[in-house]
Design a protein around this motif. Structure first.
Motif, mmCIF file in Angstrom:
data_model
loop_
_atom_site.group_PDB
_atom_site.id
_atom_site.type_symbol
_atom_site.label_atom_id
_atom_site.label_comp_id
_atom_site.label_asym_id
_atom_site.label_seq_id
_atom_site.Cartn_x
_atom_site.Cartn_y
_atom_site.Cartn_z
ATOM 1 N N GLY A 69 0.656 -1.350 -0.201
ATOM 2 C CA GLY A 69 0.035 -0.066 -0.071
ATOM 3 C C GLY A 69 0.662 1.254 -0.171
ATOM 4 N N VAL A 70 2.003 1.223 -0.194
ATOM 5 C CA VAL A 70 2.976 2.552 -0.469
ATOM 6 C C VAL A 70 2.925 3.230 -1.620
ATOM 7 C CG1 VAL A 70 5.300 3.619 0.034
ATOM 8 C CG2 VAL A 70 4.448 1.536 1.640
ATOM 9 N N GLY A 71 2.530 4.225 -1.802
ATOM 10 C CA GLY A 71 2.488 4.759 -3.087
ATOM 11 C C GLY A 71 2.818 6.274 -3.299
ATOM 12 N N LYS A 72 2.617 6.758 -4.387
ATOM 13 C CA LYS A 72 3.200 8.037 -4.760
ATOM 14 C C LYS A 72 2.671 9.230 -3.507
ATOM 15 C CE LYS A 72 3.154 11.430 -8.360
ATOM 16 N NZ LYS A 72 2.557 11.585 -9.886
ATOM 17 N N GLY A 73 3.935 10.077 -3.277
ATOM 18 C CA GLY A 73 3.778 10.863 -2.248
ATOM 19 C C GLY A 73 3.848 10.575 -0.790
ATOM 20 N N ASP A 74 3.686 9.224 -0.533
ATOM 21 C CA ASP A 74 4.232 8.687 0.697
ATOM 22 C C ASP A 74 5.560 8.831 1.238
ATOM 23 O OD1 ASP A 74 1.409 7.785 0.861
ATOM 24 O OD2 ASP A 74 1.811 5.678 0.400
ATOM 25 N N ARG A 75 5.645 8.942 2.365
ATOM 26 C CA ARG A 75 6.945 9.252 2.962
ATOM 27 C C ARG A 75 7.474 8.051 3.494
ATOM 28 N NH1 ARG A 75 2.988 12.502 2.662
ATOM 29 N NH2 ARG A 75 2.913 12.802 4.886
ATOM 30 N N VAL A 76 8.597 7.288 3.298
ATOM 31 C CA VAL A 76 9.246 6.218 3.797
ATOM 32 C C VAL A 76 10.674 6.550 4.644
ATOM 33 C CG1 VAL A 76 10.044 3.967 2.976
ATOM 34 C CG2 VAL A 76 8.047 5.020 1.896
ATOM 35 N N VAL A 77 10.786 6.379 5.778
ATOM 36 C CA VAL A 77 11.961 6.509 6.205
ATOM 37 C C VAL A 77 12.864 5.335 6.298
ATOM 38 C CG1 VAL A 77 12.939 6.664 8.797
ATOM 39 C CG2 VAL A 77 11.414 8.404 7.875
ATOM 40 N N LEU A 78 14.086 5.530 5.921
ATOM 41 C CA LEU A 78 15.003 4.620 5.743
ATOM 42 C C LEU A 78 16.199 4.747 6.842
ATOM 43 C CD1 LEU A 78 13.895 4.496 2.910
ATOM 44 C CD2 LEU A 78 15.928 4.432 1.818
ATOM 45 N N TYR A 79 16.323 3.596 7.615
ATOM 46 C CA TYR A 79 17.432 3.606 8.445
ATOM 47 C C TYR A 79 18.403 2.172 8.368
ATOM 48 C CZ TYR A 79 18.705 4.011 13.643
ATOM 49 O OH TYR A 79 19.339 4.037 14.571
ATOM 50 N N MET A 80 19.397 2.513 7.564
ATOM 51 C CA MET A 80 20.184 1.554 6.891
ATOM 52 C C MET A 80 21.529 1.507 7.323
ATOM 53 S SD MET A 80 17.804 -0.492 5.210
ATOM 54 C CE MET A 80 19.012 -0.916 3.823
ATOM 55 N N PRO A 81 22.348 0.369 7.269
ATOM 56 C CA PRO A 81 23.611 0.139 7.146
ATOM 57 C C PRO A 81 24.043 0.670 5.627
ATOM 58 C CG PRO A 81 22.668 -1.974 7.100
ATOM 59 C CD PRO A 81 21.598 -0.902 7.026
ATOM 60 N N MET A 82 25.406 0.576 5.428
ATOM 61 C CA MET A 82 25.814 0.794 4.218
ATOM 62 C C MET A 82 26.113 -0.564 3.310
ATOM 63 S SD MET A 82 26.658 3.697 3.071
ATOM 64 C CE MET A 82 27.713 3.756 2.061
ATOM 65 N N VAL A 83 24.911 -1.002 2.827
ATOM 66 C CA VAL A 83 24.783 -2.034 2.070
ATOM 67 C C VAL A 83 24.140 -1.745 0.805
ATOM 68 C CG1 VAL A 83 24.918 -3.887 4.027
ATOM 69 C CG2 VAL A 83 22.628 -2.903 3.434
ATOM 70 N N PRO A 84 24.163 -2.656 -0.172
ATOM 71 C CA PRO A 84 23.365 -2.249 -1.407
ATOM 72 C C PRO A 84 22.083 -1.860 -1.263
ATOM 73 C CG PRO A 84 25.057 -4.130 -1.947
ATOM 74 C CD PRO A 84 24.821 -3.883 -0.454
ATOM 75 N N GLU A 85 21.395 -2.792 -0.540
ATOM 76 C CA GLU A 85 20.047 -2.599 -0.220
ATOM 77 C C GLU A 85 19.623 -0.956 0.220
ATOM 78 O OE1 GLU A 85 21.818 -5.056 0.855
ATOM 79 O OE2 GLU A 85 20.960 -6.990 0.022
ATOM 80 N N ALA A 86 20.533 -0.329 0.896
ATOM 81 C CA ALA A 86 20.269 1.038 1.151
ATOM 82 C C ALA A 86 20.116 1.936 -0.217
ATOM 83 C CB ALA A 86 21.279 1.620 1.936
ATOM 84 N N ALA A 87 20.951 1.590 -1.170
ATOM 85 C CA ALA A 87 20.605 2.204 -2.337
ATOM 86 C C ALA A 87 19.472 1.820 -3.272
ATOM 87 C CB ALA A 87 21.802 1.942 -3.307
ATOM 88 N N TYR A 88 19.211 0.384 -3.013
ATOM 89 C CA TYR A 88 17.833 -0.160 -3.607
ATOM 90 C C TYR A 88 16.783 0.544 -2.889
ATOM 91 C CZ TYR A 88 21.223 -4.013 -4.715
ATOM 92 O OH TYR A 88 22.198 -4.656 -5.378
ATOM 93 N N ALA A 89 16.683 0.603 -1.629
ATOM 94 C CA ALA A 89 15.496 1.323 -0.869
ATOM 95 C C ALA A 89 15.160 2.703 -1.528
ATOM 96 C CB ALA A 89 15.836 1.183 0.642
ATOM 97 N N MET A 90 16.263 3.416 -1.669
ATOM 98 C CA MET A 90 16.010 4.780 -2.033
ATOM 99 C C MET A 90 15.335 4.703 -3.514
ATOM 100 S SD MET A 90 19.667 6.348 -0.546
ATOM 101 C CE MET A 90 19.690 7.931 -1.088
#
Ligand code: PRX
Length: 627
Positions: free
Chosen positions: A107-128
């Protein structure tokens, strides 16, 4: 001039220049207009490429697939030196699409805010990029912030989802990211309904049914492709919290079109990027440097990058140089604090590793002292590599002032020359423009596409903070000197913002953490020169009636700030003092506190307006132990 900048001081020439540069992106609908900007109070607006439509993740992924899908996007160097992985643009595309689909399915969509709290792994870039793909607005919170700091950012931006990891790894330490998220969410009246956890270390973490999902369980359940959401150029791409001189951290808002053009443009030009470069920016994705020069700029340019999970000091002080040699890094972009820390360890940690692949060195985040500059140049770069000392800010989105990558005679410590289309000026404290070789407050007289568009939820604060001090200009908060050649030297903040190890911190934030402690009556925080960190944090604290000063209490207060804000804000010094120097009207005289912390008691200046002159004597005495 370092750059071939035609006469870009006219709006029409500037607009034509940027409209041409906008062609570097793959637009769904190409923009026909460049800027629509006014810094004036009555008519305030900042818009770039307004009628353009695009998706940021397409720039970073899809458009590379046909011709360089198998090119390495990331050489992931794990915290453990034996953990190393190469990730192609094709694989990154697939992972981003899958993560985007997982978010969408919840249910996450356009305009919704998502907070990322991540270590320095490729998934941090994927999540962004997954957020960007579906038009959600990401806000990355640095993993070194506490649950409290995380909670206040989640609340401020009204995030509906969190992406985190079970744990982060930094040298021998494990950082309990998921546990911190749980603590943060407990503090919120309306916590986000979705937490996606990436398993990085495999540690067992408690899962809240109905809220928490695991990447490993979701990834294969969704399709490997995902249509990118068409975004208007001025739709927000991300929010990034940063400290100012007053109040809580501000959620700086960047939008899609202008930011992407600017990140790509500056990454290519400042680093004179070549297709076979191996680019290594050592920043964390929790800061703007990681956003613009790990994710959006280099990926838009199809670069190959090192993504480093660990810390430069582990397993030993040679780690950075080991990574340079192992992956044949050609461009290294790091912070003066890391350079100074490496310098202290001795040259051998550097010289025992092959650095022949390096061709360019970069510095960012704080003024670089000439001694560190020379060591970086002579020892790390073997005297062959130019240094680009890049000046910019969270609010500028990308580099504004930098020496040329091609020049071999850079000046140690000078940010040097504005990029094309960037028009800095120096003004005095009344806002009068200053000509020639002079010191002054650094302002920008026109906009550039990467400029921040606002403070999340508080337009007035955006205007007041940046555009009201020197009307008609953007005020950077920095002081600078222009030399006889017209080159700029950044001298540091002229406001109450500290720069500790390249991390920006507001004195007001640390003060409010201190006064939240039951024993504290009043606190004033200032910076002082620190050999490694650039600036250290010196806290003057007065205690409530009846509370006795002790070393144990000072230590407790350091721990308290660490818990409230995070390890990045841990005070270096806590000085318990019977009073603070104030004017008769009750204003704390920070100038005096700064001079005492700097160990310059003979330069206190005029103290005649002090309400209690004796306070200074006791402060000087109390500061002796830090000398
Ligand atoms: O004081 C300047 C300093 O860092 C501040 C911006 O901090 P932040 O928004 O966290 O962004 C850091 C990464 C761009 C500026 O106001 N600063 C940044 N780069 C330099 C610098 N000071 C001197 N020289 C630099 N190259």
């Amino acid at each position: 001039m370092a750059y071939d900048a035609a006469n870009l001081s006219e709006k029409s020439a500037l607009d034509a220049f940027w409209l041409e540069e906008a062609k570097r992106l793959t637009w769904m609908e190409a923009p026909t207009v460049a800027s629509d900007v006014s810094f004036e109070r009555d008519d305030f607006r900042i818009k770039w490429f307004e009628d353009g439509v695009l998706n940021a993740s397409v720039q970073c992924l899809d458009r590379h697939l046909a011709e360089r899908g198998d090119k390495t996007a990331f050489i992931f160097e794990g915290n453990d030196p034996s953990a190393c992985e190469r990730i192609s643009y094709r694989l990154a595309h697939e992972e981003v699409c899958r993560m985007a689909n997982v978010l969408k399915s919840r249910g996450v969509g356009k305009g919704d805010r998502v907070v990322l709290y991540m270590p320095m792994v490729p998934e941090a870039a994927y999540a962004m990029l997954a957020c960007a793909r579906i038009g959600a607005v990401h806000s990355v919170v640095f993993g070194g912030f506490s649950p409290d700091a995380l909670a206040s950012r989640i609340e401020d931006c009204g995030a509906t989802a969190i992406i985190t990891a079970d744990e982060g790894r930094r040298g021998a330490k494990a950082i309990p990211l998921k546990a911190n998220v749980d603590l943060a969410l407990e503090r919120l009246a309306q916590p986000p309904k979705l937490v996606l956890t990436i398993e990085v270390t495999g540690a067992q973490v408690p899962l809240t049914p109905g809220r928490d999902i695991l990447w490993s369980e979701e990834r294969d359940e969704v399709a490997p492709t995902c249509d990118p959401e068409p975004m208007a150029a001025e739709d927000p791409l991300f929010i990034l919290y940063t400290s100012g001189s007053t109040g809580k951290p501000k959620g700086v808002v960047h939008t899609t079109g202008g930011y992407m053009v600017y990140a790509s443009f500056t990454h290519e030009k400042v680093f004179a990027l070549q297709t076979d470069d191996v680019f290594w920016c050592t920043a964390d994705v929790g800061w703007i440097t990681g956003h613009s020069y790990i994710v959006y700029g280099p990926m838009a340019n199809g670069a190959t990058q090192v993504l480093f999970e660990g810390v430069p000091s582990w397993p030993d002080a040679g780690r950075m140089w080991e990574v340079v040699a192992k992956h044949r890094v050609s461009i290294l972009y790091t912070a003066p604090t890391a350079i100074r820390a490496a310098m202290r360890e001795g040259d051998e940690f550097v010289t025992e590793h092959d650095r022949s692949s390096l061709r360019l060195l970069g510095s960012v985040g704080e003024p670089i002292n000439p001694e560190a500059w020379r060591w970086y140049h002579d020892v790390v770069g073997e005297g062959r590599c130019p240094i680009v000392d890049t000046w910019w800010q969270t609010e500028t989105g990308g580099i504004l002032i930098s020496p040329s990558a091609k020049s071999s005679d850079n000046k140690p410590g000078a940010a040097t020359t504005p990029l094309p289309g960037v028009l800095p000026a120096l003004v005095d404290n009344e806002g009068k423009p200053l000509d020639g070789a002079v010191d002054g407050n650094l302002v920008l007289t026109t906009s550039w596409p990467g400029q921040a568009r606002g403070v999340w939820g508080d337009e007035q604060r955006f205007f007041d903070t940046y555009f009201s001090t020197y009307p008609g200009t953007y005020f950077t908060g920095d002081g600078a000197r222009r030399d006889e050649d017209g080159d700029y030297w950044i001298t540091g903040r002229v406001d109450d913002v500290l720069n500790v190890s390249g991390h920006r911190m507001g004195t007001a934030e640390i003060e409010s953490a201190l006064v939240a402690h039951a024993s504290v009556a009043e606190a004033a925080v200032v910076g002082y020169p620190h050999d490694i960190k650039g600036q250290g944090v010196h806290c003057y604290v007065t205690l409530k009636q009846g509370i006795e000063a002790s070393d144990a209490l000072a230590t407790e207060l350091r721990g308290h700030v660490r818990n409230e804000i995070g390890p990045v804000a841990t005070p270096d010094r806590v000085q318990l003092s019977p009073g603070l120097p104030k004017t008769r009207s009750g204003k704390i005289m920070r100038r005096i506190l700064r001079k005492i912390a700097e160990g310059q008691p003979d330069q206190l200046g005029d103290t005649s307006t002090l309400s209690e002159p004796l306070v200074v004597e006791s402060l000087l005495k109390g500061a002796e132990k830090f000398a």
